[in-house]
Design a protein around this motif. Structure first.
Motif, PDB file in Angstrom:
ATOM      1  N   ALA A  83       0.827  -1.214   0.000  1.00 46.38           N
ATOM      2  CA  ALA A  83       0.000   0.000   0.000  1.00 46.38           C
ATOM      3  C   ALA A  83       0.861   1.265   0.000  1.00 46.38           C
ATOM      4  CB  ALA A  83      -0.965   0.000   1.182  1.00 46.38           C
ATOM      5  N   SER A  84       1.749   1.352  -0.974  1.00 49.00           N
ATOM      6  CA  SER A  84       2.749   2.412  -0.975  1.00 49.00           C
ATOM      7  C   SER A  84       2.619   3.296  -2.221  1.00 49.00           C
ATOM      8  CB  SER A  84       4.127   1.739  -0.943  1.00 49.00           C
ATOM      9  OG  SER A  84       5.126   2.683  -0.793  1.00 49.00           O
ATOM     10  N   PRO A 138      -2.730   5.299  -6.915  1.00 50.49           N
ATOM     11  CA  PRO A 138      -1.799   5.747  -5.871  1.00 50.49           C
ATOM     12  C   PRO A 138      -1.902   4.938  -4.571  1.00 50.49           C
ATOM     13  CG  PRO A 138      -2.864   7.623  -6.878  1.00 50.49           C
ATOM     14  CD  PRO A 138      -3.554   6.406  -7.436  1.00 50.49           C
ATOM     15  N   PHE A 139      -3.067   4.360  -4.312  1.00 52.27           N
ATOM     16  CA  PHE A 139      -3.267   3.557  -3.094  1.00 52.27           C
ATOM     17  C   PHE A 139      -2.215   2.443  -3.000  1.00 52.27           C
ATOM     18  CE2 PHE A 139      -5.274  -0.598  -2.024  1.00 52.27           C
ATOM     19  CZ  PHE A 139      -5.258  -0.478  -0.638  1.00 52.27           C
ATOM     20  N   ASN A 140      -1.917   1.828  -4.137  1.00 47.48           N
ATOM     21  CA  ASN A 140      -0.904   0.748  -4.124  1.00 47.48           C
ATOM     22  C   ASN A 140      -0.023   0.853  -5.371  1.00 47.48           C
ATOM     23  OD1 ASN A 140      -2.668  -0.156  -6.064  1.00 47.48           O
ATOM     24  ND2 ASN A 140      -3.316  -1.981  -4.963  1.00 47.48           N
ATOM     25  N   ALA A 141       0.549   2.053  -5.550  1.00 47.41           N
ATOM     26  CA  ALA A 141       1.230   2.400  -6.795  1.00 47.41           C
ATOM     27  C   ALA A 141       2.391   1.462  -7.133  1.00 47.41           C
ATOM     28  CB  ALA A 141       1.732   3.840  -6.702  1.00 47.41           C
ATOM     29  N   SER A 142       3.286   1.245  -6.178  1.00 54.03           N
ATOM     30  CA  SER A 142       4.474   0.444  -6.509  1.00 54.03           C
ATOM     31  C   SER A 142       4.110  -1.031  -6.650  1.00 54.03           C
ATOM     32  CB  SER A 142       5.580   0.652  -5.474  1.00 54.03           C
ATOM     33  OG  SER A 142       5.111   0.464  -4.164  1.00 54.03           O
ATOM     34  N   HIS A 172      -5.795 -12.065 -13.669  1.00 55.69           N
ATOM     35  CA  HIS A 172      -5.951 -10.689 -13.185  1.00 55.69           C
ATOM     36  C   HIS A 172      -7.224 -10.617 -12.341  1.00 55.69           C
ATOM     37  CE1 HIS A 172      -2.963  -9.192 -16.150  1.00 55.69           C
ATOM     38  NE2 HIS A 172      -3.467 -10.140 -16.907  1.00 55.69           N
ATOM     39  N   ALA A 173      -7.109  -9.958 -11.197  1.00 53.14           N
ATOM     40  CA  ALA A 173      -8.290  -9.836 -10.329  1.00 53.14           C
ATOM     41  C   ALA A 173      -8.282  -8.484  -9.632  1.00 53.14           C
ATOM     42  CB  ALA A 173      -8.278 -10.955  -9.284  1.00 53.14           C
ATOM     43  N   GLY A 174      -9.478  -8.014  -9.309  1.00 55.82           N
ATOM     44  CA  GLY A 174      -9.625  -6.860  -8.418  1.00 55.82           C
ATOM     45  C   GLY A 174      -9.522  -7.373  -6.985  1.00 55.82           C
ATOM     46  N   PHE A 175     -10.353  -6.843  -6.086  1.00 59.59           N
ATOM     47  CA  PHE A 175     -10.219  -7.247  -4.689  1.00 59.59           C
ATOM     48  C   PHE A 175     -10.733  -8.668  -4.457  1.00 59.59           C
ATOM     49  CE2 PHE A 175     -10.513  -2.523  -4.195  1.00 59.59           C
ATOM     50  CZ  PHE A 175      -9.185  -2.356  -3.825  1.00 59.59           C
ATOM     51  N   ILE A 176      -9.905  -9.439  -3.750  1.00 54.93           N
ATOM     52  CA  ILE A 176     -10.256 -10.800  -3.350  1.00 54.93           C
ATOM     53  C   ILE A 176     -10.322 -10.802  -1.824  1.00 54.93           C
ATOM     54  CG2 ILE A 176      -9.600 -13.241  -3.493  1.00 54.93           C
ATOM     55  CD1 ILE A 176      -7.759 -12.439  -5.878  1.00 54.93           C
ATOM     56  N   ALA A 182      -7.934  -6.959   3.431  1.00 53.15           N
ATOM     57  CA  ALA A 182      -8.755  -6.917   4.653  1.00 53.15           C
ATOM     58  C   ALA A 182      -9.188  -5.493   5.006  1.00 53.15           C
ATOM     59  CB  ALA A 182      -7.987  -7.541   5.817  1.00 53.15           C
ATOM     60  N   LEU A 183      -8.341  -4.510   4.721  1.00 48.63           N
ATOM     61  CA  LEU A 183      -8.671  -3.135   5.115  1.00 48.63           C
ATOM     62  C   LEU A 183      -9.496  -2.399   4.071  1.00 48.63           C
ATOM     63  CD1 LEU A 183      -5.252  -2.079   6.727  1.00 48.63           C
ATOM     64  CD2 LEU A 183      -7.335  -2.870   7.870  1.00 48.63           C
ATOM     65  N   VAL A 184      -9.778  -3.083   2.970  1.00 47.97           N
ATOM     66  CA  VAL A 184     -10.487  -2.437   1.863  1.00 47.97           C
ATOM     67  C   VAL A 184     -11.988  -2.631   2.028  1.00 47.97           C
ATOM     68  CG1 VAL A 184     -10.852  -2.457  -0.631  1.00 47.97           C
ATOM     69  CG2 VAL A 184      -8.557  -2.813   0.303  1.00 47.97           C
ATOM     70  N   ASP A 185     -12.710  -1.506   1.942  1.00 45.35           N
ATOM     71  CA  ASP A 185     -14.166  -1.577   2.031  1.00 45.35           C
ATOM     72  C   ASP A 185     -14.722  -1.395   0.614  1.00 45.35           C
ATOM     73  OD1 ASP A 185     -16.774  -1.540   2.780  1.00 45.35           O
ATOM     74  OD2 ASP A 185     -16.749   0.510   3.548  1.00 45.35           O
ATOM     75  N   ALA A 186     -14.758  -2.481  -0.135  1.00 43.83           N
ATOM     76  CA  ALA A 186     -15.211  -2.461  -1.530  1.00 43.83           C
ATOM     77  C   ALA A 186     -15.624  -3.882  -1.893  1.00 43.83           C
ATOM     78  CB  ALA A 186     -14.069  -1.989  -2.433  1.00 43.83           C
ATOM     79  N   PRO A 187     -16.373  -4.039  -2.982  1.00 43.13           N
ATOM     80  CA  PRO A 187     -16.770  -5.400  -3.370  1.00 43.13           C
ATOM     81  C   PRO A 187     -15.539  -6.289  -3.582  1.00 43.13           C
ATOM     82  CG  PRO A 187     -17.924  -3.752  -4.685  1.00 43.13           C
ATOM     83  CD  PRO A 187     -16.903  -3.010  -3.876  1.00 43.13           C
ATOM     84  N   LYS A 188     -15.648  -7.523  -3.082  1.00 42.00           N
ATOM     85  CA  LYS A 188     -14.543  -8.492  -3.217  1.00 42.00           C
ATOM     86  C   LYS A 188     -15.111  -9.808  -3.713  1.00 42.00           C
ATOM     87  CE  LYS A 188     -12.664  -6.514   1.005  1.00 42.00           C
ATOM     88  NZ  LYS A 188     -12.223  -6.715   2.382  1.00 42.00           N
ATOM     89  N   VAL A 189     -14.321 -10.522  -4.501  1.00 44.95           N
ATOM     90  CA  VAL A 189     -14.728 -11.877  -4.887  1.00 44.95           C
ATOM     91  C   VAL A 189     -14.071 -12.865  -3.918  1.00 44.95           C
ATOM     92  CG1 VAL A 189     -15.154 -11.365  -7.319  1.00 44.95           C
ATOM     93  CG2 VAL A 189     -12.856 -12.038  -6.598  1.00 44.95           C
TER      94      VAL A 189
END
Ligand SMILES: NC(=O)c1ccc[n+]([C@@H]2O[C@H](COP(=O)([O-])OP(=O)(O)OC[C@H]3O[C@@H](n4cnc5c(N)ncnc54)[C@H](OP(=O)(O)O)[C@@H]3O)[C@@H](O)[C@H]2O)c1
Length: 245
Positions: A83-84, A138-142, A172-176, A182-189
């Motif tokens: 998360a950098s 930018p949330f997880n740029a590197s 390729h996946a978005g949030f799992i 764990a700290l992300v408040d968004a739809p996850k598969v």
């Protein structure tokens, strides 16, 4: 290739998506499943063979490839996300750790296991990438930079291993729904749904898995990334930065 009767090795098998991969492999009748992990004592599912492996340790990667010489399906799942940002991160430590694991670790695994897969009839490699292979946040740029590098690696390895009949699958996946998000408040598969899609793709000979709607939309928008992908991220990030300053 058929999963039933195959011999698989999964990196980062002790938790999260890696654990879901090993369970799905067992349920599909894989003959043997090596669960590679930095802490092999945490690989506890029945039928999974714990194997000590830190993928950033090239010497150990070579040793594991020599010991697990019957592998026909390599699942490069292990990864880190710090998360950098690029600019405000206090040092290059996060960017280097992500590149060491997500890019160089995966590259090292592909290089050591290529001859193993060839000796076992070609088989398949699955590389666990991300929607952030396609764009930067930018949330997880590197992290995104390391996954973009790993995407390029995956496409190149596919070209280089074609002659030996190895299928190379990019996932390729978005949030799992694992510790990483764990700290992300968004739809996850769910990790289970990703594992199902991935091994369906391996069995069908598909080279790419886009695991959720967000990832499919982003890939389809790539030719218009500056109109479709970046403006909402910029708006979100500017608001977040304003909140901080
Ligand atoms: N969760 C998401 O939203 C998401 C989305 C897209 C892609 N991904 C990718 O999916 C993969 C699995 O992530 P996850 O969601 O299951 O995350 P996770 O719960 O954080 O698990 C990461 C796994 O990778 C292992 N690992 C990290 N560095 C390693 C190293 N140097 N050598 C060996 N193993 C190492 C960890 O082992 P330890 O237990 O020893 O730390 C752990 O088993 C990663 O490649 C990740 O980038 C995740």
């Amino acid at each position: 290739m058929k999963i039933a009767g195959s011999v698989a090795l999964v990196t980062g098998a002790n938790r999260g998506l890696g654990r879901a991969y090993t369970r799905e492999l067992i349920s599909r009748g894989a003959a043997k499943v090596y669960g590679a992990a930095r802490q092999p004592g945490q690989v506890i599912d029945p039928g999974v063979i714990p194997t000590a492996l830190d993928i950033t340790d090239a010497k150990r990667v070579g040793e594991v490839a020599a010991v697990c010489a019957d592998v026909s399906l390599l699942v490069n799942n292990a990864g880190v996300m710090k998360a950098s940002t690029f600019i405000d991160a206090p040092s290059l430590a996060a960017a280097r750790a992500e590149m060491e694991t997500n890019y160089f670790g995966t590259l090292s695994m592909c290089r050591s296991f290529a001859p193993v897969l060839a000796a076992n009839g070609g088989g398949a490699v699955v590389n666990m990438l991300s929607v952030t292979s396609f764009y930067t946040n930018p949330f997880n740029a590197s992290y995104g930079a390391s996954k973009a590098a790993a995407w390029s690696l995956t496409n190149g390895v596919r070209l280089e291993l074609h002659h030996q009949g190895t299928l190379v699958v990019a996932v390729h996946a978005g949030f799992i729904d694992t510790d990483m998000a764990a700290l992300v408040d968004a739809p996850k598969v769910s990790p289970e749904s990703v594992a199902t899609m991935v091994f369906d793709a391996v069995e069908a000979g598909q080279v790419e898995v886009l695991a959720d709607e967000r990832t499919r939309t982003v890939k389809a928008s790539l030719s218009h990334d500056h109109e479709l992908i970046y403006p909402p991220i910029q708006e979100f990030w500017d608001a977040a930065v304003q909140g901080i300053h």
